[in-house]
Design a protein around this motif. Sequence first.
Motif, PDB file in Angstrom:
ATOM      1  N   LEU A 123       0.825  -1.207   0.000  1.00  0.00           N
ATOM      2  CA  LEU A 123       0.000   0.000   0.000  1.00  0.00           C
ATOM      3  C   LEU A 123       0.862   1.260   0.000  1.00  0.00           C
ATOM      4  CD1 LEU A 123      -2.750  -1.164   2.507  1.00  0.00           C
ATOM      5  CD2 LEU A 123      -3.126  -0.586   0.106  1.00  0.00           C
ATOM      6  N   VAL A 124       1.938   1.258   0.778  1.00  0.00           N
ATOM      7  CA  VAL A 124       2.847   2.407   0.793  1.00  0.00           C
ATOM      8  C   VAL A 124       3.502   2.586  -0.570  1.00  0.00           C
ATOM      9  CG1 VAL A 124       5.011   3.298   1.750  1.00  0.00           C
ATOM     10  CG2 VAL A 124       3.271   2.368   3.277  1.00  0.00           C
ATOM     11  N   MET A 125       3.968   1.484  -1.157  1.00  0.00           N
ATOM     12  CA  MET A 125       4.578   1.557  -2.489  1.00  0.00           C
ATOM     13  C   MET A 125       3.581   2.079  -3.517  1.00  0.00           C
ATOM     14  SD  MET A 125       7.787   0.834  -2.656  1.00  0.00           S
ATOM     15  CE  MET A 125       7.935   0.530  -4.424  1.00  0.00           C
ATOM     16  N   SER A 126       2.336   1.663  -3.388  1.00  0.00           N
ATOM     17  CA  SER A 126       1.311   2.134  -4.316  1.00  0.00           C
ATOM     18  C   SER A 126       1.077   3.632  -4.164  1.00  0.00           C
ATOM     19  CB  SER A 126       0.003   1.373  -4.074  1.00  0.00           C
ATOM     20  OG  SER A 126      -1.009   1.797  -4.960  1.00  0.00           O
ATOM     21  N   SER A 127       1.112   4.125  -2.930  1.00  0.00           N
ATOM     22  CA  SER A 127       0.920   5.566  -2.714  1.00  0.00           C
ATOM     23  C   SER A 127       2.079   6.367  -3.297  1.00  0.00           C
ATOM     24  CB  SER A 127       0.764   5.866  -1.223  1.00  0.00           C
ATOM     25  OG  SER A 127       1.963   5.633  -0.514  1.00  0.00           O
ATOM     26  N   PHE A 128       3.279   5.772  -3.351  1.00  0.00           N
ATOM     27  CA  PHE A 128       4.428   6.438  -3.950  1.00  0.00           C
ATOM     28  C   PHE A 128       4.379   6.409  -5.471  1.00  0.00           C
ATOM     29  CE2 PHE A 128       7.408   5.371  -0.132  1.00  0.00           C
ATOM     30  CZ  PHE A 128       6.817   6.382   0.600  1.00  0.00           C
ATOM     31  N   SER A 129       3.981   5.275  -6.040  1.00  0.00           N
ATOM     32  CA  SER A 129       4.183   5.040  -7.465  1.00  0.00           C
ATOM     33  C   SER A 129       2.930   5.107  -8.326  1.00  0.00           C
ATOM     34  CB  SER A 129       4.851   3.670  -7.665  1.00  0.00           C
ATOM     35  OG  SER A 129       4.057   2.634  -7.107  1.00  0.00           O
ATOM     36  N   VAL A 130       1.781   4.703  -7.807  1.00  0.00           N
ATOM     37  CA  VAL A 130       0.574   4.566  -8.630  1.00  0.00           C
ATOM     38  C   VAL A 130      -0.445   5.669  -8.359  1.00  0.00           C
ATOM     39  CG1 VAL A 130      -1.387   3.062  -9.171  1.00  0.00           C
ATOM     40  CG2 VAL A 130       0.884   2.069  -8.816  1.00  0.00           C
ATOM     41  N   VAL A 131      -0.627   6.030  -7.105  1.00  0.00           N
ATOM     42  CA  VAL A 131      -1.697   6.957  -6.722  1.00  0.00           C
ATOM     43  C   VAL A 131      -1.617   8.310  -7.432  1.00  0.00           C
ATOM     44  CG1 VAL A 131      -2.637   8.289  -4.793  1.00  0.00           C
ATOM     45  CG2 VAL A 131      -2.183   5.850  -4.519  1.00  0.00           C
ATOM     46  N   PRO A 132      -0.435   8.970  -7.495  1.00  0.00           N
ATOM     47  CA  PRO A 132      -0.413  10.275  -8.177  1.00  0.00           C
ATOM     48  C   PRO A 132      -0.880  10.196  -9.625  1.00  0.00           C
ATOM     49  CG  PRO A 132       1.584   9.978  -6.883  1.00  0.00           C
ATOM     50  CD  PRO A 132       0.881   8.659  -6.884  1.00  0.00           C
ATOM     51  N   SER A 133      -0.428   9.181 -10.334  1.00  0.00           N
ATOM     52  CA  SER A 133      -0.834   9.031 -11.729  1.00  0.00           C
ATOM     53  C   SER A 133      -2.317   8.712 -11.849  1.00  0.00           C
ATOM     54  CB  SER A 133      -0.004   7.924 -12.397  1.00  0.00           C
ATOM     55  OG  SER A 133      -0.214   7.908 -13.788  1.00  0.00           O
ATOM     56  N   ALA A 134      -2.842   7.903 -10.929  1.00  0.00           N
ATOM     57  CA  ALA A 134      -4.270   7.587 -10.955  1.00  0.00           C
ATOM     58  C   ALA A 134      -5.109   8.842 -10.738  1.00  0.00           C
ATOM     59  CB  ALA A 134      -4.584   6.541  -9.893  1.00  0.00           C
TER      60      ALA A 134
END
Length: 226
Positions: free
Chosen positions: A124-135
Motif C-alpha cells: 500500500l505504501v509503495m502504491s501511494s508512492f508510485s501509482v496513486v499520483p498518476s491515478a
Amino acid sequence: METEKKEMTSKASPPVSIAEAFFVHLICGLGLALAFLIARHVYSADLISDPSRTLFLILIVECPIVILLYSRYRTDREQCSYLKAVARGILGLLAGAIINAFGAIVLGAPIGAQYLLKTLNWSLVMSSFSVVPSACVFGSSWMDWQRLFAYTEPNGTIDHMICIPAHGAIIGAWFGAWPMPLDWERPWQEWPICVSYGAVIGYSIAMVASLAFSHARSGLQHVKRD
C-alpha cells in the motif's frame, strides 16, 4: 483543427510552476517525516522494531496528502470533478497494492501468515508512492500511463512530479532488497525493512530530482524561445 485543440486543452492538466511543484513535494516530504515522528515518539516504533505499524502510519499520513494534492492536477477537468479524482486515487491505491504485492512475491518476498500484514502495508505504501499520483491525474488514460511508465517520457512539470518519484521509489526498493539474502544475520535484513528504507530514500531523492529536471527543462524552453 480548432476542435482538436479544444479537446487537448480540456484534457490537459493545469500548468504547474516550479514553486508550486516544490510546495507539493515539500508537503509530501513533511508527511513522511511526520509519520516517522509519530511512530517514534507515540508508539516507540520504527521500521526495524515494528515495520508493519510504521508502514501503516506512513500510509495513513502520506497517502491522503498525496491523493488530496495530486487530485488538483487532474487532466480531464471537464469530465472529472475533484471528488472523482480522489476516488480514482483510492482505487489506484488498491490496484497498485495488488500489483506491488504480486511483484514482490514473484521476486522472492516471503510468504506466510507472519508476513501477510507486513507485505500488505508495504504494498500500500509503495502504491501511494508510485501509482496513486498518476491515478489521480490521468485516471484510466492508458496513453499517459504508457508514456510515463513504459517509455519514460515525461512532458512538463506535473509529469516529472509523477514519473521521477515513482521510479525513484521502485529503484530504491530494488536496491534495498540486495542485502536481504546475505548471511549477515542483521535484524534490518528481514522483510520488508531494507526494501522500505530503500523505497523511502529513493522516493525522497527523486522528489528533489524531479524539481531539478523541471527547472532544467523550463530553462531550455526559455532559451529556445529567445
